[in-house]
Design an enzyme around this catalytic site. Structure first.
Site, PDB file in Angstrom:
ATOM      1  N   HIS A   1       0.782  -1.149   0.096  1.00  0.00           N
ATOM      2  CA  HIS A   1       0.038   0.148  -0.013  1.00  0.00           C
ATOM      3  C   HIS A   1       0.862   1.371   0.051  1.00  0.00           C
ATOM      4  O   HIS A   1       0.331   2.199  -0.333  1.00  0.00           O
ATOM      5  CB  HIS A   1      -0.925  -0.028   1.176  1.00  0.00           C
ATOM      6  CG  HIS A   1      -2.050  -1.011   1.169  1.00  0.00           C
ATOM      7  ND1 HIS A   1      -1.709  -2.286   1.545  1.00  0.00           N
ATOM      8  CD2 HIS A   1      -3.379  -1.044   0.805  1.00  0.00           C
ATOM      9  CE1 HIS A   1      -2.601  -2.846   1.643  1.00  0.00           C
ATOM     10  NE2 HIS A   1      -3.848  -2.083   0.943  1.00  0.00           N
TER      11      HIS A   1
ATOM     12  N   ASP B   1      -4.723  -6.344  -7.260  1.00  0.00           N
ATOM     13  CA  ASP B   1      -4.933  -5.632  -6.344  1.00  0.00           C
ATOM     14  C   ASP B   1      -5.193  -4.195  -6.710  1.00  0.00           C
ATOM     15  O   ASP B   1      -4.951  -3.597  -7.696  1.00  0.00           O
ATOM     16  CB  ASP B   1      -3.517  -5.651  -5.380  1.00  0.00           C
ATOM     17  CG  ASP B   1      -4.026  -5.714  -3.896  1.00  0.00           C
ATOM     18  OD1 ASP B   1      -5.063  -5.322  -3.634  1.00  0.00           O
ATOM     19  OD2 ASP B   1      -3.028  -5.949  -3.020  1.00  0.00           O
TER      20      ASP B   1
END
Length: 480
Positions: free
Chosen positions: A178, A250
């Site tokens: 992230h 993702d």
């Protein structure tokens, strides 16, 4: 061709959105062929919301991250009814894991949700991993493989598609994708022996979807993250492993790839590499159209073959068709309530030392390590709530990362920590608390420090996960 091309580009886009109701632009996009929607806790998820999507496009792939444990979107306020993968791996009962997977599938079937972005098939071989951790079934390939298959069978047995993630394996990293691009420093041989077996087994078990991980594996492709690598996604996953289902990225706003390219370029490169669906965790009408237009422009310019885009859209449609054909399975699953299986698993996963010591309301000190961005920020550890339900008057103090312990009084003290194995300052905090009060009780909701987190003479409980049921199991044991 132009209209068809735009529709193909819309089919492969699967955005999330802000707000508690479906925005008008999203509903309009679904009517124009948008292939999917990704739901988060912020969206106030219920069956009526999903019906709104399907009214615009009956074949919408409605997806959600409902792993159980720390990553839940449906039960974020109070914590999951299921203890999460690490706890299931500690118990190591594949029949129990399949029961849990089936109940998670049942929850999604009740809401008419197509796809669960679960399970994590990552082998958490590095205890310092900041983003996988308790989301993995464990640190070894054999353990993760058998529970990945059991979980997939459970979810898909309820008529909901499962998604093994994060291919080719996010377990041996010390960077959260992230925030930045992780690198896996392993030979191809080690990677094949350690990280790929759970995905091979999931494919053999018929998993309908796989999610790519934003990570660099130089032994497989030294130049591009897996999500953007044709070598990894087409040659390895499609070719060597034989996966024919829907491959989804993702979320493309994660910094691991967002620091490299614009969203449109990420989408084009991912599709060219072999991806079928582009997950956009948070989108607007403008940003969605920018990505769509980038895909269309790439086809017209010859950067992306139209046949590849059509193939990707076809796999999205095939997943929707698989789901539509399993209405009977979902009807059966809705009536197959296995009440209490989550608490059963959570109790079995506890590792305890010392003597249960609570006979009155304690002071709970929550040592707030920050969870990864995969975990909704509203997710509670649940320990205070569980103890309060059993011992009214329980008090709570939240301690900031690397902060100071509060004063102790005559009340019993319960120190709630997470992933002591990863954080030296957490271990130091525990040591300081025990020096001040040797009768402090320690509850670790993550991966405990080696060998089991216990300090001689200390009452210690390792739940191996964050969930409502894990917290309740720990609280029950402390009151024995």
């Amino acid at each position: 061709m132009s209209g068809d091309l735009y529709r193909l580009a819309m089919t492969v886009l699967h955005p999330g959105y802000e707000g508690t109701s479906a925005p008008e632009w999203l509903r309009r996009a679904l009517g124009e062929g948008l292939g999917g929607v990704v739901l988060f806790a912020r969206n106030a998820i219920d069956a009526d919301l999903v019906r709104q999507f399907r009214a615009e496009n009956p074949d919408t792939v409605v997806a959600i991250d409902e792993e159980g444990g720390a990553v839940t979107r449906l039960e974020v306020a109070e914590g999951s009814s299921f203890p999460g993968n690490r706890a299931l791996g500690v118990v190591d009962d594949v029949a129990l894991t399949e029961r849990v997977g089936r109940q998670i599938g049942r929850m999604l079937a009740e809401l008419d949700i197509t796809l669960d972005y679960a399970p994590s098939a990552d082998v958490n071989s590095d205890p310092a991993n900041p983003v996988i951790g308790v989301r993995s079934f464990g640190p070894t390939a054999d353990l993760v493989t058998r529970h990945t298959v059991a979980y997939v069978n459970g979810v898909q047995g309820a008529g909901v598609a499962a998604c093994a993630k994060h291919f080719p394996g996010h377990g041996d990293t010390v960077t959260d994708s992230h925030l930045a691009l992780p690198t896996v420093h392993a030979s191809r041989e080690l990677f094949s022996e350690r990280d790929l077996p759970p995905f091979r087994a999931a494919i053999d078990a018929g998993v309908r979807s796989i999610m790519s991980g934003h990570l660099l594996v130089p032994a497989l492709d030294p130049s591009m993250p897996a999500t953007l690598s044709r070598t990894i996604l087409t040659e390895l996953l499609r070719g060597e492993l034989g996966f024919g289902g829907m491959l989804v990225t993702d979320a493309i706003e994660m910094q691991a790839v967002a620091d490299m390219f614009t969203p449109g370029e990420i989408a084009v490169r991912a599709l060219d590499a072999g991806v079928d669906a582009i997950c956009v965790g948070l989108s607007t009408e403008e940003s969605l159209h920018e990505i769509r237009d980038a895909i269309v422009a790439a086809v017209r310019e010859g950067t992306l073959k139209e046949e590849r885009l059509a193939e990707a859209a076809g796999r999205v449609s095939a997943l929707a068709g698989w789901y539509a054909a399993r209405a009977e399975l979902r009807d059966k699953a809705r009536g197959d309530v296995d009440e209490g299986v989550g608490l059963e698993a959570a109790r079995a996963a506890l590792a305890t030392s010392g003597t249960p010591a609570l006979d009155r309301a304690p002071l709970v000190v929550e040592v707030n390590t920050r969870f990864s961005k995969a975990v909704d920020p509203a997710t509670p550890t649940g320990v205070t709530a569980a103890l309060t339900s059993l011992l009214p008057g329980t008090a709570r103090v939240q301690m900031e990362p690397q902060g100071e312990l509060p004063p102790f009084d005559e009340r019993p003290v319960v120190l709630v920590v997470h992933d002591a194995a990863r954080h030296p300052w957490v271990r130091e905090t525990v040591a300081t608390a025990l020096a001040r009060r040797p009768d402090v009780i320690v509850v670790d909701t993550g991966i405990p420090a080696p060998p089991d987190g216990a300090t001689p003479g200390c009452t210690h409980v390792a739940t191996h996960g964050i969930s409502r049921v894990s917290a309740l199991a720990a609280a029950e044991w402390l009151l024995l």
